[in-house]
Design a protein around this motif. Structure first.
Motif, mmCIF file in Angstrom:
data_model
loop_
_atom_site.group_PDB
_atom_site.id
_atom_site.type_symbol
_atom_site.label_atom_id
_atom_site.label_comp_id
_atom_site.label_asym_id
_atom_site.label_seq_id
_atom_site.Cartn_x
_atom_site.Cartn_y
_atom_site.Cartn_z
ATOM 1 N N MET A 1 0.835 -1.175 0.000
ATOM 2 C CA MET A 1 0.000 0.000 0.000
ATOM 3 C C MET A 1 0.888 1.249 0.000
ATOM 4 O O MET A 1 1.902 1.290 0.676
ATOM 5 C CB MET A 1 -0.892 -0.030 1.255
ATOM 6 C CG MET A 1 -2.163 0.716 1.083
ATOM 7 S SD MET A 1 -3.322 0.632 2.498
ATOM 8 C CE MET A 1 -3.325 -1.066 2.985
ATOM 9 N N GLU A 2 0.483 2.273 -0.750
ATOM 10 C CA GLU A 2 1.232 3.520 -0.822
ATOM 11 C C GLU A 2 0.936 4.413 0.378
ATOM 12 O O GLU A 2 -0.071 4.232 1.073
ATOM 13 C CB GLU A 2 0.883 4.257 -2.109
ATOM 14 C CG GLU A 2 1.325 3.541 -3.365
ATOM 15 C CD GLU A 2 1.008 4.339 -4.611
ATOM 16 O OE1 GLU A 2 0.676 5.545 -4.500
ATOM 17 O OE2 GLU A 2 1.094 3.758 -5.701
ATOM 18 N N ALA A 3 1.791 5.408 0.587
ATOM 19 C CA ALA A 3 1.661 6.300 1.738
ATOM 20 C C ALA A 3 0.297 6.990 1.779
ATOM 21 O O ALA A 3 -0.337 7.064 2.838
ATOM 22 C CB ALA A 3 2.785 7.333 1.731
ATOM 23 N N ASN A 4 -0.179 7.500 0.635
ATOM 24 C CA ASN A 4 -1.471 8.192 0.648
ATOM 25 C C ASN A 4 -2.617 7.234 0.960
ATOM 26 O O ASN A 4 -3.564 7.605 1.660
ATOM 27 C CB ASN A 4 -1.711 8.950 -0.657
ATOM 28 C CG ASN A 4 -1.793 8.044 -1.867
ATOM 29 O OD1 ASN A 4 -1.025 7.083 -1.987
ATOM 30 N ND2 ASN A 4 -2.689 8.358 -2.771
ATOM 31 N N GLN A 5 -2.540 5.994 0.506
ATOM 32 C CA GLN A 5 -3.573 4.999 0.828
ATOM 33 C C GLN A 5 -3.539 4.656 2.314
ATOM 34 O O GLN A 5 -4.588 4.507 2.948
ATOM 35 C CB GLN A 5 -3.373 3.731 -0.006
ATOM 36 C CG GLN A 5 -3.581 3.933 -1.479
ATOM 37 C CD GLN A 5 -3.127 2.719 -2.272
ATOM 38 O OE1 GLN A 5 -2.007 2.215 -2.077
ATOM 39 N NE2 GLN A 5 -3.989 2.239 -3.152
ATOM 40 N N LEU A 6 -2.350 4.512 2.856
ATOM 41 C CA LEU A 6 -2.213 4.231 4.286
ATOM 42 C C LEU A 6 -2.784 5.380 5.114
ATOM 43 O O LEU A 6 -3.482 5.158 6.106
ATOM 44 C CB LEU A 6 -0.741 4.000 4.646
ATOM 45 C CG LEU A 6 -0.139 2.683 4.167
ATOM 46 C CD1 LEU A 6 1.371 2.743 4.185
ATOM 47 C CD2 LEU A 6 -0.659 1.532 5.015
ATOM 48 N N PHE A 7 -2.512 6.609 4.693
ATOM 49 C CA PHE A 7 -3.032 7.768 5.410
ATOM 50 C C PHE A 7 -4.560 7.809 5.355
ATOM 51 O O PHE A 7 -5.218 8.032 6.372
ATOM 52 C CB PHE A 7 -2.426 9.058 4.843
ATOM 53 C CG PHE A 7 -2.976 10.296 5.470
ATOM 54 C CD1 PHE A 7 -2.700 10.600 6.798
ATOM 55 C CD2 PHE A 7 -3.780 11.155 4.744
ATOM 56 C CE1 PHE A 7 -3.218 11.736 7.392
ATOM 57 C CE2 PHE A 7 -4.294 12.301 5.332
ATOM 58 C CZ PHE A 7 -4.017 12.590 6.646
ATOM 59 N N ILE B 1 3.414 2.073 7.422
ATOM 60 C CA ILE B 1 3.961 3.375 7.795
ATOM 61 C C ILE B 1 5.229 3.138 8.608
ATOM 62 O O ILE B 1 5.188 2.515 9.668
ATOM 63 C CB ILE B 1 2.943 4.201 8.594
ATOM 64 C CG1 ILE B 1 1.690 4.464 7.740
ATOM 65 C CG2 ILE B 1 3.569 5.519 9.055
ATOM 66 C CD1 ILE B 1 0.533 5.082 8.504
ATOM 67 N N ALA B 2 6.341 3.628 8.087
ATOM 68 C CA ALA B 2 7.633 3.455 8.765
ATOM 69 C C ALA B 2 7.942 4.640 9.669
ATOM 70 O O ALA B 2 8.579 4.483 10.707
ATOM 71 C CB ALA B 2 8.741 3.277 7.729
ATOM 72 N N SER B 3 7.483 5.822 9.256
ATOM 73 C CA SER B 3 7.769 7.039 10.012
ATOM 74 C C SER B 3 6.589 7.988 9.892
ATOM 75 O O SER B 3 6.029 8.157 8.804
ATOM 76 C CB SER B 3 9.035 7.705 9.458
ATOM 77 O OG SER B 3 9.225 8.984 10.024
ATOM 78 N N TYR B 4 6.226 8.583 11.023
ATOM 79 C CA TYR B 4 5.127 9.554 11.055
ATOM 80 C C TYR B 4 5.579 10.695 11.956
ATOM 81 O O TYR B 4 5.837 10.492 13.136
ATOM 82 C CB TYR B 4 3.881 8.881 11.633
ATOM 83 C CG TYR B 4 2.588 9.656 11.469
ATOM 84 C CD1 TYR B 4 1.585 9.173 10.638
ATOM 85 C CD2 TYR B 4 2.344 10.827 12.168
ATOM 86 C CE1 TYR B 4 0.376 9.845 10.500
ATOM 87 C CE2 TYR B 4 1.154 11.516 12.029
ATOM 88 C CZ TYR B 4 0.165 11.013 11.195
ATOM 89 O OH TYR B 4 -1.022 11.691 11.059
#
Length: 144
Positions: A1-7, A112-115
């Motif tokens: 999953m891409e970052a925007n999908q995860l968000f 998500i590795a970093s937030y």
């Protein structure tokens, strides 16, 4: 999953008050940072530290919606910058809650590795009825 999908999924899970589902979007070795922290941890290391930190979140904030969400893509396809507003109520006081956030989110291997969570600790303390405690903590920090 891409970052925007995860968000996007993370926002849905926060609305559903599914904190375990939210935390499960993160890599086991993730970092969650609060660069403007005051009275809260500045950094959490690992998914289980995040799970512990957020365990009682729904008993603190009742998020009802995200009326404004803008996601900016970066030159790194695994990194996004999200500007968003959370709206709801503070459970302890019943007061309306509205906070603007900026988050820098890095995805790796579908998690998500970093937030990095940029928000106002003053607004957060005010909304939760803990402003006096924050002022006291900041005064103690200044004196030490």
């Amino acid at each position: 999953m891409e970052a925007n999908q995860l968000f996007e999924q993370a926002l849905d899970l926060l609305l559903a008050k599914d904190m375990d589902g939210f935390v499960d979007l993160f890599a086991p070795d993730c970092t969650f940072e609060f660069p403007f922290a005051a009275g809260t941890p500045e950094r959490l290391n690992g998914r289980e530290a995040l799970r512990d930190y957020l365990a009682d979140y729904p008993q603190k904030l009742d998020i009802a919606g995200f009326p404004s969400v803008v996601v900016h893509r970066t030159a790194d396809p695994g990194t996004i910058v999200a500007e968003f507003t959370a709206r709801g109520r503070t459970v302890a006081t019943g007061a309306d809650y509205e906070m603007r956030y900026i988050a820098v989110i890095v995805a790796r291997d579908g998690a998500i590795a970093s937030y990095r969570d940029y928000w106002s600790p003053v607004m957060g303390a005010k909304a939760s009825g803990e402003l006096a405690g924050l002022v006291t903590a900041l005064g103690e920090e200044v004196r030490s």
